[in-house]
Design a protein around this motif. Structure first.
Motif, PDB file in Angstrom:
ATOM      1  N   LEU A 380       0.831  -1.202   0.000  1.00 44.34           N
ATOM      2  CA  LEU A 380       0.000   0.000   0.000  1.00 44.34           C
ATOM      3  C   LEU A 380       0.869   1.257   0.000  1.00 44.34           C
ATOM      4  CD1 LEU A 380      -2.681  -1.202   2.562  1.00 44.34           C
ATOM      5  CD2 LEU A 380      -3.148  -0.577   0.183  1.00 44.34           C
ATOM      6  N   LYS A 381       1.953   1.235   0.771  1.00 41.76           N
ATOM      7  CA  LYS A 381       2.831   2.413   0.823  1.00 41.76           C
ATOM      8  C   LYS A 381       3.520   2.639  -0.513  1.00 41.76           C
ATOM      9  CE  LYS A 381       6.488   4.639   3.486  1.00 41.76           C
ATOM     10  NZ  LYS A 381       7.438   4.554   4.618  1.00 41.76           N
ATOM     11  N   ALA A 382       3.924   1.551  -1.183  1.00 37.13           N
ATOM     12  CA  ALA A 382       4.641   1.672  -2.454  1.00 37.13           C
ATOM     13  C   ALA A 382       3.725   2.081  -3.599  1.00 37.13           C
ATOM     14  CB  ALA A 382       5.335   0.343  -2.779  1.00 37.13           C
ATOM     15  N   ASN A 383       2.478   1.591  -3.583  1.00 35.45           N
ATOM     16  CA  ASN A 383       1.583   1.805  -4.727  1.00 35.45           C
ATOM     17  C   ASN A 383       0.510   2.868  -4.490  1.00 35.45           C
ATOM     18  OD1 ASN A 383       2.319  -0.490  -6.767  1.00 35.45           O
ATOM     19  ND2 ASN A 383       2.310  -1.470  -4.768  1.00 35.45           N
ATOM     20  N   TYR A 384       0.152   3.097  -3.227  1.00 36.98           N
ATOM     21  CA  TYR A 384      -0.859   4.109  -2.887  1.00 36.98           C
ATOM     22  C   TYR A 384      -0.333   4.929  -1.702  1.00 36.98           C
ATOM     23  CZ  TYR A 384      -3.639   0.875  -5.679  1.00 36.98           C
ATOM     24  OH  TYR A 384      -4.100   0.060  -6.694  1.00 36.98           O
ATOM     25  N   PRO A 385       0.777   5.669  -1.901  1.00 37.37           N
ATOM     26  CA  PRO A 385       1.452   6.314  -0.768  1.00 37.37           C
ATOM     27  C   PRO A 385       0.599   7.307   0.008  1.00 37.37           C
ATOM     28  CG  PRO A 385       2.320   7.115  -2.879  1.00 37.37           C
ATOM     29  CD  PRO A 385       1.455   5.939  -3.177  1.00 37.37           C
ATOM     30  N   ALA A 386      -0.175   8.152  -0.687  1.00 38.20           N
ATOM     31  CA  ALA A 386      -0.976   9.161   0.008  1.00 38.20           C
ATOM     32  C   ALA A 386      -2.070   8.503   0.840  1.00 38.20           C
ATOM     33  CB  ALA A 386      -1.583  10.141  -0.990  1.00 38.20           C
ATOM     34  N   GLU A 387      -2.760   7.531   0.244  1.00 36.17           N
ATOM     35  CA  GLU A 387      -3.847   6.861   0.957  1.00 36.17           C
ATOM     36  C   GLU A 387      -3.318   6.089   2.167  1.00 36.17           C
ATOM     37  OE1 GLU A 387      -5.253   7.374  -3.283  1.00 36.17           O
ATOM     38  OE2 GLU A 387      -3.388   6.865  -2.279  1.00 36.17           O
ATOM     39  N   PHE A 388      -2.141   5.469   1.994  1.00 41.06           N
ATOM     40  CA  PHE A 388      -1.560   4.708   3.099  1.00 41.06           C
ATOM     41  C   PHE A 388      -1.148   5.633   4.238  1.00 41.06           C
ATOM     42  CE2 PHE A 388       2.304   3.141   5.224  1.00 41.06           C
ATOM     43  CZ  PHE A 388       1.806   1.973   5.787  1.00 41.06           C
ATOM     44  N   MET A 389      -0.438   6.724   3.909  1.00 40.66           N
ATOM     45  CA  MET A 389       0.044   7.622   4.961  1.00 40.66           C
ATOM     46  C   MET A 389      -1.119   8.341   5.648  1.00 40.66           C
ATOM     47  SD  MET A 389       3.183   7.015   5.240  1.00 40.66           S
ATOM     48  CE  MET A 389       3.491   8.233   6.536  1.00 40.66           C
ATOM     49  N   ALA A 390      -2.212   8.601   4.921  1.00 42.36           N
ATOM     50  CA  ALA A 390      -3.396   9.192   5.556  1.00 42.36           C
ATOM     51  C   ALA A 390      -3.956   8.231   6.606  1.00 42.36           C
ATOM     52  CB  ALA A 390      -4.462   9.509   4.506  1.00 42.36           C
ATOM     53  N   ALA A 391      -3.951   6.936   6.295  1.00 38.66           N
ATOM     54  CA  ALA A 391      -4.421   5.930   7.256  1.00 38.66           C
ATOM     55  C   ALA A 391      -3.488   5.856   8.458  1.00 38.66           C
ATOM     56  CB  ALA A 391      -4.520   4.559   6.574  1.00 38.66           C
ATOM     57  N   VAL A 422     -12.237  23.724   6.286  1.00 40.66           N
ATOM     58  CA  VAL A 422     -13.643  23.535   6.624  1.00 40.66           C
ATOM     59  C   VAL A 422     -14.434  22.912   5.479  1.00 40.66           C
ATOM     60  CG1 VAL A 422     -14.424  25.821   5.866  1.00 40.66           C
ATOM     61  CG2 VAL A 422     -15.597  24.687   7.774  1.00 40.66           C
ATOM     62  N   ASN A 423     -13.950  23.069   4.244  1.00 39.95           N
ATOM     63  CA  ASN A 423     -14.664  22.528   3.084  1.00 39.95           C
ATOM     64  C   ASN A 423     -14.150  21.178   2.618  1.00 39.95           C
ATOM     65  OD1 ASN A 423     -16.700  24.450   2.546  1.00 39.95           O
ATOM     66  ND2 ASN A 423     -15.190  25.840   1.649  1.00 39.95           N
ATOM     67  N   GLU A 424     -13.015  20.713   3.152  1.00 34.83           N
ATOM     68  CA  GLU A 424     -12.430  19.481   2.610  1.00 34.83           C
ATOM     69  C   GLU A 424     -12.093  18.447   3.669  1.00 34.83           C
ATOM     70  OE1 GLU A 424      -9.929  19.441  -1.307  1.00 34.83           O
ATOM     71  OE2 GLU A 424      -8.519  19.458   0.375  1.00 34.83           O
ATOM     72  N   SER A 425     -11.835  18.869   4.887  1.00 31.82           N
ATOM     73  CA  SER A 425     -11.394  17.931   5.922  1.00 31.82           C
ATOM     74  C   SER A 425     -12.540  17.078   6.448  1.00 31.82           C
ATOM     75  CB  SER A 425     -10.760  18.690   7.097  1.00 31.82           C
ATOM     76  OG  SER A 425      -9.559  19.297   6.728  1.00 31.82           O
ATOM     77  N   ALA A 426     -12.219  15.814   6.742  1.00 30.46           N
ATOM     78  CA  ALA A 426     -13.117  14.933   7.484  1.00 30.46           C
ATOM     79  C   ALA A 426     -12.643  14.940   8.944  1.00 30.46           C
ATOM     80  CB  ALA A 426     -13.064  13.532   6.897  1.00 30.46           C
ATOM     81  N   TYR A 427     -13.179  14.045   9.758  1.00 32.19           N
ATOM     82  CA  TYR A 427     -12.728  13.975  11.150  1.00 32.19           C
ATOM     83  C   TYR A 427     -11.274  13.511  11.194  1.00 32.19           C
ATOM     84  CZ  TYR A 427     -12.589  12.999  16.145  1.00 32.19           C
ATOM     85  OH  TYR A 427     -12.244  13.007  17.472  1.00 32.19           O
ATOM     86  N   GLU A 428     -10.938  12.498  10.355  1.00 31.23           N
ATOM     87  CA  GLU A 428      -9.582  11.968  10.314  1.00 31.23           C
ATOM     88  C   GLU A 428      -8.861  12.504   9.076  1.00 31.23           C
ATOM     89  OE1 GLU A 428     -10.480   7.768  10.416  1.00 31.23           O
ATOM     90  OE2 GLU A 428     -10.228   7.717  12.606  1.00 31.23           O
ATOM     91  N   PHE A 429      -7.646  12.022   8.854  1.00 31.56           N
ATOM     92  CA  PHE A 429      -6.877  12.436   7.689  1.00 31.56           C
ATOM     93  C   PHE A 429      -7.458  11.789   6.432  1.00 31.56           C
ATOM     94  CE2 PHE A 429      -4.084  13.226  11.181  1.00 31.56           C
ATOM     95  CZ  PHE A 429      -3.260  14.276  10.793  1.00 31.56           C
ATOM     96  N   THR A 430      -7.550  12.550   5.368  1.00 35.63           N
ATOM     97  CA  THR A 430      -8.094  12.040   4.106  1.00 35.63           C
ATOM     98  C   THR A 430      -7.181  12.477   2.957  1.00 35.63           C
ATOM     99  OG1 THR A 430      -9.501  14.015   4.008  1.00 35.63           O
ATOM    100  CG2 THR A 430     -10.512  11.971   4.830  1.00 35.63           C
ATOM    101  N   VAL A 431      -7.456  11.942   1.764  1.00 36.77           N
ATOM    102  CA  VAL A 431      -6.700  12.305   0.570  1.00 36.77           C
ATOM    103  C   VAL A 431      -7.640  13.036  -0.385  1.00 36.77           C
ATOM    104  CG1 VAL A 431      -5.262  11.456  -1.325  1.00 36.77           C
ATOM    105  CG2 VAL A 431      -5.279  10.245   0.869  1.00 36.77           C
ATOM    106  N   ASN A 432      -7.229  14.223  -0.846  1.00 32.98           N
ATOM    107  CA  ASN A 432      -8.095  14.977  -1.746  1.00 32.98           C
ATOM    108  C   ASN A 432      -7.896  14.553  -3.198  1.00 32.98           C
ATOM    109  OD1 ASN A 432      -5.748  16.228  -2.627  1.00 32.98           O
ATOM    110  ND2 ASN A 432      -6.153  18.171  -1.601  1.00 32.98           N
ATOM    111  N   ARG A 433      -8.580  15.225  -4.125  1.00 36.88           N
ATOM    112  CA  ARG A 433      -8.527  14.830  -5.533  1.00 36.88           C
ATOM    113  C   ARG A 433      -7.137  14.975  -6.128  1.00 36.88           C
ATOM    114  NH1 ARG A 433     -14.012  18.028  -7.487  1.00 36.88           N
ATOM    115  NH2 ARG A 433     -15.503  16.737  -6.319  1.00 36.88           N
ATOM    116  N   GLU A 434      -6.351  15.907  -5.602  1.00 38.02           N
ATOM    117  CA  GLU A 434      -5.005  16.123  -6.138  1.00 38.02           C
ATOM    118  C   GLU A 434      -3.978  15.142  -5.552  1.00 38.02           C
ATOM    119  OE1 GLU A 434      -6.787  18.907  -4.799  1.00 38.02           O
ATOM    120  OE2 GLU A 434      -7.585  19.158  -6.835  1.00 38.02           O
ATOM    121  N   GLY A 435      -4.434  14.236  -4.695  1.00 41.85           N
ATOM    122  CA  GLY A 435      -3.513  13.266  -4.104  1.00 41.85           C
ATOM    123  C   GLY A 435      -2.739  13.797  -2.925  1.00 41.85           C
ATOM    124  N   LYS A 436      -3.218  14.881  -2.330  1.00 39.15           N
ATOM    125  CA  LYS A 436      -2.571  15.450  -1.150  1.00 39.15           C
ATOM    126  C   LYS A 436      -3.365  15.076   0.099  1.00 39.15           C
ATOM    127  CE  LYS A 436      -0.829  19.366  -3.839  1.00 39.15           C
ATOM    128  NZ  LYS A 436      -0.891  20.827  -4.060  1.00 39.15           N
TER     129      LYS A 436
END
Length: 779
Positions: A380-391, A422-436
């Protein structure tokens, strides 16, 4: 009866226990009790309290006890045995002092004598972290029970070992945080990319995953993230799953010594040898080194004709370190091995190796499962780094030091972590459309799940907020109150609103109210009006428009002030770090970091120059009236305290101010004063100088090193470079040119005799725009 261990994700463990209760009945399921006994130090403290020995004297007695040493050993072992066990002059002196005290007739001697008597006594009870007993009938027919603490479940009055001996079925339901992390990362991938991932179906030969292991970039990877493991991963360069299984088994006390040979054999640097040719079948995958219990079981069957039952007895004896059983089985192994045509001398050597192996024998099936979980996280870290680090960040949301650590890893990986919005954050860390990665609202102090849920629900139903006035009009102000709004403003949640900045929200009007307070009042008034039943005489709703408060005009906060407020409400710097503005100084002159000051023994004898920000400073006086200071400092990932006494305090007290960025120079060495208890001088960081980081360029000689590829070297480039270097302000920094030929791997360094520049950010940027490498090097 063997026990059964099962790992579940942290969040699901409670549901599993409830399922077991529902299936078998509450009268057949119980947790396991644990008994806490009095250790040496607690025995002394309890005896001292009962016998009214002054607290200071009691603590001094307790501090004399060496770590992991019992009172029974101190007073009943012979001195040569104690000396052999301790191998430390200070601890040995402390033991001798305790023996001398115990031989006396004073109150201290009585305390020690009573402490010896009560050591090992049961002091309290607890509940086993994961063990659950399941019985075929009413549990009271098999074991005495009691009520568990803070739970409606029963617990056994037998502890773990007795319950096993009684033949009861013990299930270990373990909550594994990593399984939750994998689940959250898969969910993040689904939300952002619409891909359904099945962790159990990840390809076992994924090249990017093995490359990640080979680079040692295993921060956040289950079982493989320690600095030592990272080093061995870089040396081993694992290329197949079996390498990961073996390293998981080897990286623990005992087998650690075999890792260098394992790595050399894997990389072809050492010949792979087998004691007997017959061993190759089972030792080939681990390059001739015995790593697993299963290998011993299979080899005992192949070499000496052990039955499967005998091989399992051997495994158990090794796992539980039962030397008597091993000694009994040895003649059988040698004799039967000879009957199978093997040299008894070699069989003797193999058995001797196995006896050493018995002290750390590891189960391959266990290691395989953990290596597979590690592989899943690495995939997951190698192939989906943003999603993994958000988790990863979400699973550490309540530990701000870990959040800071993993945010630094995100920066190293090139994954941007944006502040809360306020327009993009969830309760926890998430990944936006730009992969950040977007910081979670749950990480802001003053915002619980109630306010966050209300904000998310409102923007989901009615779209994003366009301004602070829309926020005030639309959210439930009883949940998202003024305090919550202030925390959000400090954290940068409203930075995306056009034409407003953070300082404006806290700018006061003539009445002393802040703009944010006026905005909240405006929203509350509008909500009250819309919720009232006021209608016109003709039954139509009154169309009254309330004017929005005027947005004040004021200067933006300086970077340091903005970051300080950010840290106040979040616990860390998000949008930047005060040290970011001093990157050149840090890279050029600093030779250490704050973490080193927390592990001084590891850096004994080193000269260090450390960059840090002052988070707090206290000016105090000793009992004798002499002034001293306590300096709280931190850098990107660690914090610590420094104490300034005597001349150091007088010389540097003017720099003990909150938010100053300092360069602190010193050496790790023995301190000036002896410890009152041990009589030894402690290892500490002895400060020699402190100065503001911004002054380092002026006070210390440095060189600007410009690297020019030979293929790029032409008259036009040199003309542009000359313009950059000669039009800048003259300074003290010398300039050096390094011309490199990549094809022939050659380089020539040419220092300039006359050129002196001021190494500002502008000149660095101008040189980099010419596609040249440049670095500032402290001399």
């Amino acid at each position: 009866m063997p026990d059964i261990d099962i790992d579940f994700d942290d969040e699901g463990r409670g549901r599993v226990i409830q399922w077991v209760i529902d299936k078998y009945g509450a009268n057949q399921v119980a947790q396991i009790i644990t008994y806490g006994t009095m250790a040496a130090k607690s025995s002394i403290r309890d005896a001292g309290r009962v016998l009214n020995l002054p607290l200071l004297e009691t603590n001094m007695l307790a501090k004399l006890i060496p770590d992991n040493f019992s009172l029974d050993a101190i007073f009943n072992w012979e001195e040569p045995k104690i000396a052999e066990k301790l191998n430390n002059a200070v601890d040995l002196a402390n033991v001798q002092e305790m023996r001398a005290i115990a031989r006396g007739n004073d109150l201290r001697a009585r305390v020690l004598q009573q402490a010896v008597r009560i050591e090992g006594s049961v002091r309290n009870t607890g509940i086993h972290a994961c063990g659950v007993i399941i019985t075929p009938d009413d549990i009271t027919n098999f074991v005495p029970v009691a009520l568990a603490k803070d739970s409606s479940m029963w617990c056994t009055q037998f502890d773990n070992s007795v319950a096993e001996e009684a033949g009861l079925l013990k299930m270990d339901f373990l909550g594994l945080k990593t399984l939750t992390l994998i689940k959250d990362a898969v969910k993040n991938v689904k939300i952002r990319q619409g891909i359904d991932l099945d962790p159990d179906a990840f390809p076992i030969d994924d090249l990017p995953t093995y490359e990640l292991f080979q680079r040692g970039e295993t921060v956040g990877i289950f079982q493989y993230e320690s600095a030592g493991m990272q080093k061995y991963m870089r040396e081993l360069k694992p290329s197949v799953f079996a390498d990961l299984i073996a390293m998981n088994a080897l990286y623990r006390p005992g087998p650690l010594e075999y890792i260098p040979d394992f790595i050399k054999r894997k990389n072809g640097e050492q010949e792979i040898k087998y004691d007997l040719d017959a061993c190759e079948e089972y030792l080939k995958e681990t390059y001739g080194i015995t790593v697993y219990q299963e290998q011993v079981m299979l080899l005992s069957q192949k070499l000496a004709g052990f039955t499967k039952g005998e091989a399992d007895v051997l495994r158990k004896a090794m796992g539980k370190k039962q030397k008597a059983v091993l000694d009994k089985m040895k003649p059988q192994f040698i004799e039967k091995g000879q009957e199978h045509g093997h040299d008894p001398t070699i069989l003797e050597k193999i058995w001797k190796d196995w006896e050493a192996f018995a002290s750390y024998a590891f189960n391959k099936s266990h290691s395989t499962c953990y290596a597979w979980i590690a592989y899943q996280t690495a995939y997951l870290k190698a192939n989906y780094p943003a999603e993994f680090m958000a988790a990863v960040l979400s699973n550490n949301l309540n530990d701000i030091s870990q959040v800071s650590f993993f945010m630094e890893e995100c920066r190293r990986m090139g994954v941007a972590v944006l502040g809360p919005d306020v327009n993009e954050s969830a309760y926890e860390f998430t990944v936006n459309r730009e992969g950040k990665i977007r910081f979670g609202l749950g990480g802001i102090k003053g915002l619980g799940s109630g306010p966050v849920d209300n904000i998310i629900q409102e923007r989901t139903q009615n779209g994003p907020f366009g301004s602070i006035f829309e926020v005030a009009k639309r959210v439930n102000l009883r949940l998202v109150n003024k305090k919550a709004m202030e925390s959000m403003a400090y954290a940068g949640c409203f930075d995306s609103f056009k034409n407003t900045h953070r300082a404006q929200y806290f700018h006061q009007d003539n009445s002393g109210r802040t703009f944010l307070e006026n905005a909240v009042r405006f929203g509350a008034s509008l909500q009250d009006y819309e919720n009232s039943s006021q209608v016109s005489l003709f039954g139509e709703a009154s169309d009254v428009r309330m004017p929005e408060p005027q947005v004040p005009i004021c200067p933006e906060w300086p970077t340091m002030e903005k970051l300080s407020y950010e840290k106040e409400v979040v616990g860390i710097f998000i949008s930047g770090h005060p040290l970011d503005d001093f990157k050149f100084e840090v890279d050029a002159f600093c030779s250490g970091n704050v973490e080193m000051l927390t592990k001084v023994k590891e850096h004994y004898g080193r000269d260090l120059l450390i960059a840090a920000i002052v988070t707090d400073a206290q000016h105090l006086t000793t009992k004798t009236g002499k002034p001293f200071g306590i300096l709280n400092i931190e850098d990107y990932s660690h914090s610590t305290k420094l104490y300034l006494f005597g001349d150091n305090y007088l010389k540097f007290s003017h720099l003990m101010k909150k938010d100053l960025i300092l360069g602190i120079k010193g050496k790790v060495q023995e301190g000036q004063f002896k410890d009152k208890i041990t009589g030894q001088k402690p290892i500490e960081f002895v400060i020699s100088s402190i100065e503001q980081l911004q002054d380092l360029l002026e006070s210390r000689p440095s060189t600007l090193n410009i690297t020019i590829p030979l293929k790029s070297l032409d008259q036009l480039l040199m003309s542009k470079l000359e313009t950059v270097l000669t039009t800048t302000t003259e300074g003290k920094c010398s300039v050096k040119f390094t011309v490199v030929d990549m094809l022939d791997d050659l380089k020539v360094t040419m220092p300039s005799r006359r050129l002196r520049v001021d190494p500002s950010k502008d000149i660095i940027k101008a040189i980099q725009e010419l596609q040249l490498e440049v670095e500032l090097v402290g001399v």
